[in-house]
Design an enzyme around this catalytic site. Structure first.
Site, PDB file in Angstrom:
ATOM      1  N   ASP A 189       0.876  -1.235  -0.065  1.00 32.79           N
ATOM      2  CA  ASP A 189       0.070  -0.121   0.006  1.00 32.79           C
ATOM      3  C   ASP A 189       0.841   1.340  -0.037  1.00 32.79           C
ATOM      4  O   ASP A 189       2.070   1.249   0.130  1.00 32.79           O
ATOM      5  CB  ASP A 189      -0.903  -0.066   1.273  1.00 32.79           C
ATOM      6  CG  ASP A 189      -0.259  -0.439   2.624  1.00 32.79           C
ATOM      7  OD1 ASP A 189       0.958  -0.580   2.511  1.00 32.79           O
ATOM      8  OD2 ASP A 189      -0.999  -0.653   3.267  1.00 32.79           O
ATOM      9  N   GLU A 243      -9.880  -1.013   5.554  1.00 30.15           N
ATOM     10  CA  GLU A 243     -10.159  -0.793   6.617  1.00 30.15           C
ATOM     11  C   GLU A 243     -11.679  -1.451   6.826  1.00 30.15           C
ATOM     12  O   GLU A 243     -12.191  -1.803   5.743  1.00 30.15           O
ATOM     13  CB  GLU A 243     -10.680   0.957   6.612  1.00 30.15           C
ATOM     14  CG  GLU A 243      -9.397   1.875   6.375  1.00 30.15           C
ATOM     15  CD  GLU A 243      -8.286   1.918   7.600  1.00 30.15           C
ATOM     16  OE1 GLU A 243      -8.467   0.912   8.657  1.00 30.15           O
ATOM     17  OE2 GLU A 243      -7.701   2.831   7.820  1.00 30.15           O
ATOM     18  N   ASN A 278      -7.314  -1.742  14.187  1.00 32.50           N
ATOM     19  CA  ASN A 278      -9.047  -2.094  13.873  1.00 32.50           C
ATOM     20  C   ASN A 278      -9.312  -3.443  12.867  1.00 32.50           C
ATOM     21  O   ASN A 278     -10.289  -3.588  12.324  1.00 32.50           O
ATOM     22  CB  ASN A 278      -9.797  -0.938  13.075  1.00 32.50           C
ATOM     23  CG  ASN A 278      -8.840  -0.572  11.842  1.00 32.50           C
ATOM     24  OD1 ASN A 278      -7.984  -1.046  11.486  1.00 32.50           O
ATOM     25  ND2 ASN A 278      -9.206   0.787  11.311  1.00 32.50           N
ATOM     26  N   HIS A 338      -7.402  -3.770  10.102  1.00 31.28           N
ATOM     27  CA  HIS A 338      -7.398  -3.807   8.630  1.00 31.28           C
ATOM     28  C   HIS A 338      -6.009  -4.341   8.106  1.00 31.28           C
ATOM     29  O   HIS A 338      -5.253  -4.862   8.987  1.00 31.28           O
ATOM     30  CB  HIS A 338      -7.081  -2.144   8.400  1.00 31.28           C
ATOM     31  CG  HIS A 338      -5.674  -1.564   8.637  1.00 31.28           C
ATOM     32  ND1 HIS A 338      -5.623  -0.249   9.221  1.00 31.28           N
ATOM     33  CD2 HIS A 338      -4.449  -1.900   8.826  1.00 31.28           C
ATOM     34  CE1 HIS A 338      -4.598   0.315   9.380  1.00 31.28           C
ATOM     35  NE2 HIS A 338      -3.811  -1.002   9.214  1.00 31.28           N
TER      36      HIS A 338
HETATM   37  C1  F6R Z   1       1.369  -0.814   6.004  1.00 29.29           C
HETATM   38  C2  F6R Z   1       0.000  -1.945   6.170  1.00 29.29           C
HETATM   39  C3  F6R Z   1      -0.790  -1.850   7.487  1.00 29.29           C
HETATM   40  C4  F6R Z   1       0.381  -2.193   8.683  1.00 29.29           C
HETATM   41  C5  F6R Z   1      -0.722  -2.073  10.000  1.00 29.29           C
HETATM   42  C6  F6R Z   1       0.118  -2.335  11.158  1.00 29.29           C
HETATM   43  O1  F6R Z   1       2.158  -1.326   4.704  1.00 29.29           O
HETATM   44  O2  F6R Z   1      -0.277  -2.684   5.224  1.00 29.29           O
HETATM   45  O3  F6R Z   1      -1.894  -2.600   7.263  1.00 29.29           O
HETATM   46  O4  F6R Z   1       0.724  -3.284   8.586  1.00 29.29           O
HETATM   47  O5  F6R Z   1      -1.393  -0.843  10.270  1.00 29.29           O
HETATM   48  O6  F6R Z   1       1.079  -1.426  11.274  1.00 29.29           O
HETATM   49  P1  F6R Z   1       2.217  -1.530  12.447  1.00 29.29           P
HETATM   50  O7  F6R Z   1       3.153  -2.725  12.197  1.00 29.29           O
HETATM   51  O8  F6R Z   1       3.210  -0.231  12.361  1.00 29.29           O
HETATM   52  O9  F6R Z   1       1.509  -1.691  13.758  1.00 29.29           O
END
Ligand code: F6R
Length: 240
Positions: free
Chosen positions: A67, A143, A136, A138
């Site tokens: 992403d 989301e 959440n 995702h």
């Molecule tokens: C980022 C992504 C997000 C993260 C998620 C957890 O490329 O795809 O889904 O994996 O927000 O982020 P952290 O590891 O910072 O808790």
């Protein structure tokens, strides 16, 4: 979906690196989707060390960022493309051209998303998708509420996701928009590896383990995947 509880963040990283090391590199270039964020930092450290020590042959891989933020004001140093270059591709001595990233300055996110889907298909599809998980639920920037059939496309970031990523935007405005591989796109990977570490992930990992697939919890889509492993450390797995 198989949950594997390990004692700490380092074991999660080692175990994920081991899985990558077992990917067959004898045929066409293996294609792997990569997450950013805090969770995979240790994994990238391991991959860099092992690649430099000659224990891995990552030079033949093709990488796709999962992403990206999107907006004209987004500074390059805050992007996921830059993160993956800084923490993984460059220190591992891999070619920058092996990393595909979404264009964070795109003014036509739909066209950019279509281009990305085509690039993934042209590379032969995803062999492995490595994911983190948001508080959440995702995955990527899909989301709650995102369709399980979704393809790569533009996404609005939830307030909690913007909060969690604000540290990347100390000197500029945190964007509201992103482009993400879709849940449908991720689900087409042959294998999926979801990583979760730290006590802040204990609640969502507990919910994930208890919840039947529902768009209210995007990661629950992975329960429909035939080959999905969730690696958690002691803290994230505390309520399993
Ligand atoms: C980022 C992504 C997000 C993260 C998620 C957890 O490329 O795809 O889904 O994996 O927000 O982020 P952290 O590891 O910072 O808790």
């Amino acid at each position: 979906m198989k949950f594997v509880k390990l004692s700490n963040n380092d074991e999660v990283a080692q175990s994920a690196a081991e899985l990558i090391s077992k990917i067959d590199t004898s045929g066409t270039s293996p294609v792997v989707a990569l997450p950013t964020g805090k969770t995979p930092l240790q994994l990238y450290k391991h991959l860099v060390q092992q690649q430099k020590a000659g224990k891995l042959a990552l030079g033949s891989f093709t990488w796709f960022a999962l992403d990206e933020f999107c907006g004209v004001g987004v500074p390059r140093e805050s992007t996921f493309g830059s993160y993956l270059e800084t923490h993984f591709i460059l220190p591992a001595g891999l070619s920058v051209s092996s990393l595909h990233a979404l264009d964070f300055r795109s003014t036509d996110p739909d066209a950019e998303a279509a281009r990305y889907e085509q690039s993934i298909a042209k590379a032969g599809g995803l062999d492995l998708a490595i994911l983190g998980i948001g508080h959440n639920g995702h995955i990527g920037f899909n989301e709650p509420g995102t369709s399980f059939a979704s393809r790569t496309g533009s996404r609005n970031l939830a307030p909690r996701t913007r909060e969690a990523n604000a540290y990347l935007f100390a000197d500029s405005d945190m964007p509201y928009d992103a482009i993400s591989m879709g849940i449908g796109t991720i689900m087409e990977a042959n294998r999926i590896l979801l990583l979760a570490t730290g006590e802040s992930k204990a609640e969502i990992i507990h919910r994930l383990s208890e919840t039947a697939p529902t768009t209210a919890l995007p990661a629950s889509a992975l329960k429909n995947h035939p080959n999905c492993i969730v690696l958690v450390d002691e803290e994230a797995g505390a309520r399993l």
